[in-house]
Design an enzyme around this catalytic site. Structure first.
Site, mmCIF file in Angstrom:
data_model
loop_
_atom_site.group_PDB
_atom_site.id
_atom_site.type_symbol
_atom_site.label_atom_id
_atom_site.label_comp_id
_atom_site.label_asym_id
_atom_site.label_seq_id
_atom_site.Cartn_x
_atom_site.Cartn_y
_atom_site.Cartn_z
ATOM 1 N N ALA A 124 0.877 -1.185 0.000
ATOM 2 C CA ALA A 124 0.000 0.000 0.000
ATOM 3 C C ALA A 124 0.904 1.221 0.000
ATOM 4 O O ALA A 124 1.228 1.776 1.041
ATOM 5 C CB ALA A 124 -0.921 -0.014 1.217
ATOM 6 N N CYS A 246 -1.006 3.087 11.375
ATOM 7 C CA CYS A 246 -0.930 4.322 12.151
ATOM 8 C C CYS A 246 -2.154 4.411 13.059
ATOM 9 O O CYS A 246 -2.752 5.469 13.224
ATOM 10 C CB CYS A 246 -0.812 5.549 11.241
ATOM 11 S SG CYS A 246 -2.120 5.693 10.004
#
Length: 474
Positions: A124, A246
């Site tokens: 990604a 994250c």
């Protein structure tokens, strides 16, 4: 201060449940309400860390090393007149503006124990911070497959790859869940920086928790489990997978890694990141993962796990109908001809471990390590376009200069600051008292910034449209 950040009550409750005993909620909330420190990573394909530090001193930039990335720095710079992103150094690809914690996954992937890698998958990839970090650690060798599911973000990814002088990438635009079936056991290393709920990004984006819910987290975690299975299947036996997010929830982090372990058993082993950097133990989980709350290192919330593949696993069967591959590999004579012309015109030699491929009138340079994959998957862009053929030879392209030139070639023109600004705005320039013929490497200071063509005393601009800026330059 982001003191106006609102936290969903259920979010605070869920954080309180998973917060390590040595941390407290007051510090967590206070850290989330503080703006992030700005950080940058030096692009060692363009400049050494030592040279960058020297240049930063001349510009009055204060640097503080990021402990988990030897090319990363927190930076304190006066941006009142020129933002860091519009500095000459940034536009020349000397550094990347990257959040400090997001440098950690690639550092965890590239340890002395395993690197160098010949083939790496970034599952990604956009906007390209980790892709460019990987390419620098690969020293532009081997093959780096950079995948991005969102078509609208591929353009940004490619622009950052181009700006940073990278030539060993192949871009793809797929759902990351396809790689286990289409390229099984193909990669020495895989990075899965998974799409997530973004709980750790609130210091950068106060609205990141606006639509937060337990239901959405579970839905995202289900996708992450499918992504990590596919990433693991695409990994060679003995290879390393780094999984990162994250976000902070266990559902999207530890639980996803344990899902992989439960599916594939002893083929999966977790490797501790305790020695990745000094004081890593402050964020270490029982498994050896790094679960980073924002107050621990004064950065974004983050999660990083390093996983080893010990044995082959079953992979999905797929039916491939790729159609005719539109490129043809050049023979040895053509490779030699291109190399000789490039040396003659620009003083540049083609790199080792690369091949010339032809498509109509276009001449491309592919990494040799890409070749085994060419009949297995459709790539949207591979290597770099170096030339277009015409009756009198070759018309060289921008990336020949930015990925292959050093700036010390004889056929260079150095621009003044005024001309360099004009260049980055896509305009032709007239370097004072100079003229020439044919293509020329364009330089500002010691930095190669593109390729132009002499037309009398004017250098015709060859900057790709996606790199053109229109205001507020250095």
């Amino acid at each position: 201060m982001h003191s106006n950040i609102s936290f969903p009550e259920l979010f605070l409750t869920s954080m309180a449940e998973i917060l390590p005993t040595e941390l407290n909620m007051e510090d967590f909330i206070a850290a989330c309400q503080r703006p992030l420190r700005k950080s940058v990573r030096v692009n060692t394909l363009k400049i050494s860390v030592e040279k960058f530090v020297e240049r930063a001193q001349t510009k009055g930039w204060a640097l503080e090393p990021v402990p988990w990335c030897n090319t990363g720095f927190w930076i304190d710079a006066d941006e009142s007149e020129v933002p860091l992103g519009n500095t000459a150094e940034h536009m020349a690809g000397l550094f990347y503006i990257q959040e400090a914690s997001s440098m950690m996954p690639v550092s965890a992937l590239f340890t002395e124990k395993d690197a160098p890698y010949l083939s790496v998958l970034d599952t990604a990839a956009a906007p390209g911070s980790k892709t460019t970090q990987i390419a620098a650690l690969m020293k532009n060798d081997g093959i780096l497959v950079a995948n991005e599911f969102s078509a609208s973000r591929v353009k940004v990814l490619h622009a950052n790859i181009e700006r940073c002088g990278i030539r060993n990438t192949a871009l793809t635009n797929f759902d990351g869940r396809v790689f286990g079936g289409w390229l099984p056991e193909q990669f020495d290393a895989v990075l899965l920086d998974a799409p997530c709920s973004g709980e750790g990004t609130i210091r950068k984006d106060p609205d990141s928790l606006k639509n937060w819910s337990k239901e959405s987290i579970q839905s995202i975690a289900d996708t992450q489990k499918e992504l990590i299975e596919s990433a693991f299947q695409a990994l060679k036996v003995g290879g390393v997978l780094v999984y990162s997010t994250c976000t902070l929830s266990r559902e999207e982090n530890q639980d996803v890694c344990w899902h992989l372990k439960n599916i594939f058993g002893d083929a999966v082993s977790f490797e501790s990141l305790e020695s990745l950097f000094p004081e890593a133990n402050k964020a270490l989980t029982e498994e050896g993962f790094l679960h980073i709350f924002p107050q621990v290192y004064d950065c974004e919330g983050f999660f990083v796990a390093r996983i080893r593949k010990n044995a082959s696993v079953d992979t999905p069967a797929v039916k491939k109908r790729l159609g005719k591959f539109p490129f043809e590999k050049a023979n040895a004579k053509t490779f030699s001809d291109v190399n000789q012309e490039l040396q003659k015109c620009l003083g540049i030699s083609l790199p080792e471990h690369s091949s010339i491929w032809l498509r109509d009138n276009d001449v491309w340079l592919f990494p040799d390590a890409l070749e085994p994959m060419l009949g297995e998957l459709r790539f949207s862009r591979m290597g770099i376009k170096i030339a277009e053929t015409h009756k009198k030879g070759y018309r060289w392209q921008h990336q020949v200069a930015t990925t292959l030139a050093t700036g010390y070639e004889d056929n260079c023109v150095e621009l003044s600051i005024e001309d360099a600004r004009e260049w980055y705005m896509g305009r032709d320039v007239r370097p004072q008292g100079q003229s020439g013929q044919g293509e020329v490497i364009v330089r500002y200071g010691n930095d190669v910034i593109g390729l132009g063509k002499w037309v009398g005393n004017r250098v015709k601009n060859g900057l790709p449209r996606e790199l053109v800026r229109d205001k507020n330059l250095f």
